[in-house]
Write a protein that holds these residues in place. Structure first.
Motif, short mmCIF file in Angstrom:
data_model
loop_
_atom_site.label_atom_id
_atom_site.label_comp_id
_atom_site.label_asym_id
_atom_site.label_seq_id
_atom_site.Cartn_x
_atom_site.Cartn_y
_atom_site.Cartn_z
N SER A 50 0.99 -1.58 -0.08
CA SER A 50 0.50 -0.15 0.04
C SER A 50 0.52 0.98 0.21
O SER A 50 1.75 1.06 0.69
CB SER A 50 -1.04 0.09 1.46
OG SER A 50 -1.57 0.92 1.50
N ASN A 83 -1.14 -7.81 -4.40
CA ASN A 83 -1.87 -6.79 -3.32
C ASN A 83 -1.47 -5.44 -3.70
O ASN A 83 -0.98 -5.41 -2.50
CB ASN A 83 -2.61 -7.45 -2.78
CG ASN A 83 -4.26 -6.73 -3.13
OD1 ASN A 83 -4.45 -5.47 -3.98
ND2 ASN A 83 -5.32 -6.98 -1.39
N GLN A 85 -2.52 -1.05 -3.42
CA GLN A 85 -3.59 -0.80 -3.28
C GLN A 85 -3.01 0.84 -2.73
O GLN A 85 -2.16 0.75 -2.39
CB GLN A 85 -4.90 -0.95 -1.90
CG GLN A 85 -5.86 -1.97 -2.52
CD GLN A 85 -7.16 -2.60 -2.13
OE1 GLN A 85 -7.36 -1.05 -1.37
NE2 GLN A 85 -7.34 -3.64 -1.52
N SER A 86 -3.44 2.33 -3.49
CA SER A 86 -3.37 2.82 -2.80
C SER A 86 -4.57 3.66 -2.29
O SER A 86 -5.70 3.98 -3.00
CB SER A 86 -3.13 4.00 -4.38
OG SER A 86 -3.04 5.43 -3.74
N GLN A 88 -4.64 7.07 -3.00
CA GLN A 88 -5.23 8.18 -3.30
C GLN A 88 -5.14 9.81 -2.56
O GLN A 88 -5.82 10.53 -2.35
CB GLN A 88 -6.45 8.60 -3.97
CG GLN A 88 -6.80 6.99 -4.49
CD GLN A 88 -5.56 6.68 -5.61
OE1 GLN A 88 -5.10 8.52 -6.58
NE2 GLN A 88 -5.27 5.89 -6.39
N THR A 93 -8.72 6.59 3.71
CA THR A 93 -8.58 5.71 3.11
C THR A 93 -8.23 4.62 2.90
O THR A 93 -8.13 3.30 3.08
CB THR A 93 -9.24 5.77 1.60
OG1 THR A 93 -9.90 6.79 1.77
CG2 THR A 93 -8.60 5.37 0.51
N ILE A 97 -7.73 0.88 3.85
CA ILE A 97 -7.20 0.08 3.28
C ILE A 97 -6.18 -1.46 4.17
O ILE A 97 -5.73 -2.85 4.24
CB ILE A 97 -5.59 0.30 2.49
CG1 ILE A 97 -6.74 1.18 1.48
CG2 ILE A 97 -4.30 -0.51 1.68
CD1 ILE A 97 -5.57 1.87 0.71
N GLN A 100 -8.87 -3.60 5.75
CA GLN A 100 -8.44 -4.87 5.05
C GLN A 100 -7.63 -5.96 4.90
O GLN A 100 -7.79 -6.99 4.81
CB GLN A 100 -8.41 -4.32 3.63
CG GLN A 100 -9.07 -5.06 2.37
CD GLN A 100 -8.65 -4.78 1.10
OE1 GLN A 100 -9.20 -3.60 0.87
NE2 GLN A 100 -8.53 -5.38 -0.27
N THR A 116 1.22 5.82 5.22
CA THR A 116 0.70 4.20 5.25
C THR A 116 1.22 3.55 6.15
O THR A 116 0.70 2.52 7.12
CB THR A 116 1.37 3.58 3.73
OG1 THR A 116 0.63 4.67 2.83
CG2 THR A 116 1.04 2.34 3.31
#
Length: 345
Positions: A50, A83, A85-86, A88, A93, A97, A100, A116
């Protein structure tokens, strides 16, 4: 004159030394045969990656991680599932993430950037977590002052760039610079720490800091314009809000004749005058060694957090002219001229 090329760290050298063997040899030595067999029998693994936002610098780090893992026997699409994911640029968010990823329980998680890494560290204390592109892991509370991780599942690679060479570069790009403009994100711990460090160190060089906050990428252009008449050059270092809006900063800086000094190659390719920092792809390749160690079965607590401080000077005489300065031969001689050199990855 202080050189702009520092020695490769031991970890960087070892990452390069672990490239795969030539499998076409029929008379391999026993050690080579063992290595070939090992690469062919890596068990399937899954990693989650991420980043707080997508921009060329962080993207190249991610490419370096995937490439480095392939060199170490973990090939995406074969025995490795990646896998990505950003967030953004959105902290809410990033938190989603992180939760998740924690629920999916991959074999390892890679956190690109400080926000992050902080989100992921809060989400799991059991899944191995490797941080990267973090300039101050102590301020981010990922490690302590003794270079020990604050959680048993954490290790990583940081880029703690020394400030003195940066300030020397200021004086070489614009010798009469006294007021250093600094657009930063108050939500990024690394940027706030750097601001405080600059406030302390710049007076020793007869300089002062003019710091302007930009809470969102959309605020970067306005914050840059606020430096009009108040700064002699702009410095930015590893701030993801600013990196995401580099073109907007460049447009204003060109209008104001304010040279931008950054800390990554891609900022120069996108319009900055110069940058002194690590090579992003190599940073990712070096990070991959830590990740591969975990996939091979090592405990993160047994993998010492590392610092990569190999510095490369990148320049653009064209962008310098756009921002009202001319680079001297002294600056050019130790630099990679991005105007004449295509990106290597």
């Amino acid at each position: 004159m202080q050189t702009f090329k520092l020695q490769l760290s031991a970890i960087a050298l070892s990452a390069l030394a672990l490239a795969g063997c030539n499998q076409e040899k029929t008379t391999a030595q026993p050690a080579e045969a063992d290595k070939t067999t090992q690469d062919n029998t890596k068990q399937p693994k899954t990693i989650a990656i991420s980043a707080i936002v997508e921009h060329p610098s962080l993207d190249d780090i991610r490419r370096g991680i995937v490439s480095g893992l392939a060199d170490l026997g973990y090939k995406d699409g074969q025995n490795l599932t990646v896998n990505f994911q950003s967030a953004q640029g959105n902290m809410a968010t990033a938190s989603q993430i992180a939760k998740q990823f924690a629920s999916e329980n991959p074999d390892a998680i890679v956190a690109i950037s400080t926000p992050t890494a902080q989100s992921l560290a809060a989400a799991t204390q059991t899944i191995p977590l490797v941080y990267t592109a973090v300039s101050d892991p102590v301020a981010a509370k990922l490690i302590d002052n003794n270079n020990v991780a604050t959680q048993a599942n954490i290790t990583g690679l940081s880029s703690q760039l020394p400030l003195e060479p940066q300030i020397e570069l200021f004086t070489k790009v614009k010798p009469d610079a006294k007021r250093i403009g600094y657009v930063y994100s108050p939500g990024e711990a690394n940027s706030v720490v750097l601001k405080d460090q600059l406030i302390k160190i710049l007076p020793k060089y007869g300089m002062s800091l003019v710091d302007i906050p930009a809470n969102r990428s959309a605020d970067v252009a306005g914050a840059t314009r606020a430096l009009d008449g108040r700064a002699d050059l702009i410095y930015t270092s590893l701030d993801n809000n600013v990196a995401s809006a580099m073109e907007a900063m460049v447009q204003v800086a060109n209008e104001l004749d304010l040279p931008i000094i950054a800390s990554d190659e891609f900022s120069v390719r996108r319009g900055a005058t110069a940058a002194l920092g690590v090579n992003d792809f190599d940073f990712g390749v070096t990070t991959a060694k830590l990740v591969a160690g975990i996939l091979d079965g090592k405990n993160p607590a047994d993998i010492k957090p590392e610092v990569m401080n190999t510095l490369t000077l990148y320049i653009s005489p064209k962008h310098a002219a756009d921002q009202g300065v001319t680079l001297t031969d002294e600056v050019k001689k130790d630099a990679i001229d991005v105007d004449a050199t295509p990106r290597s990855h």
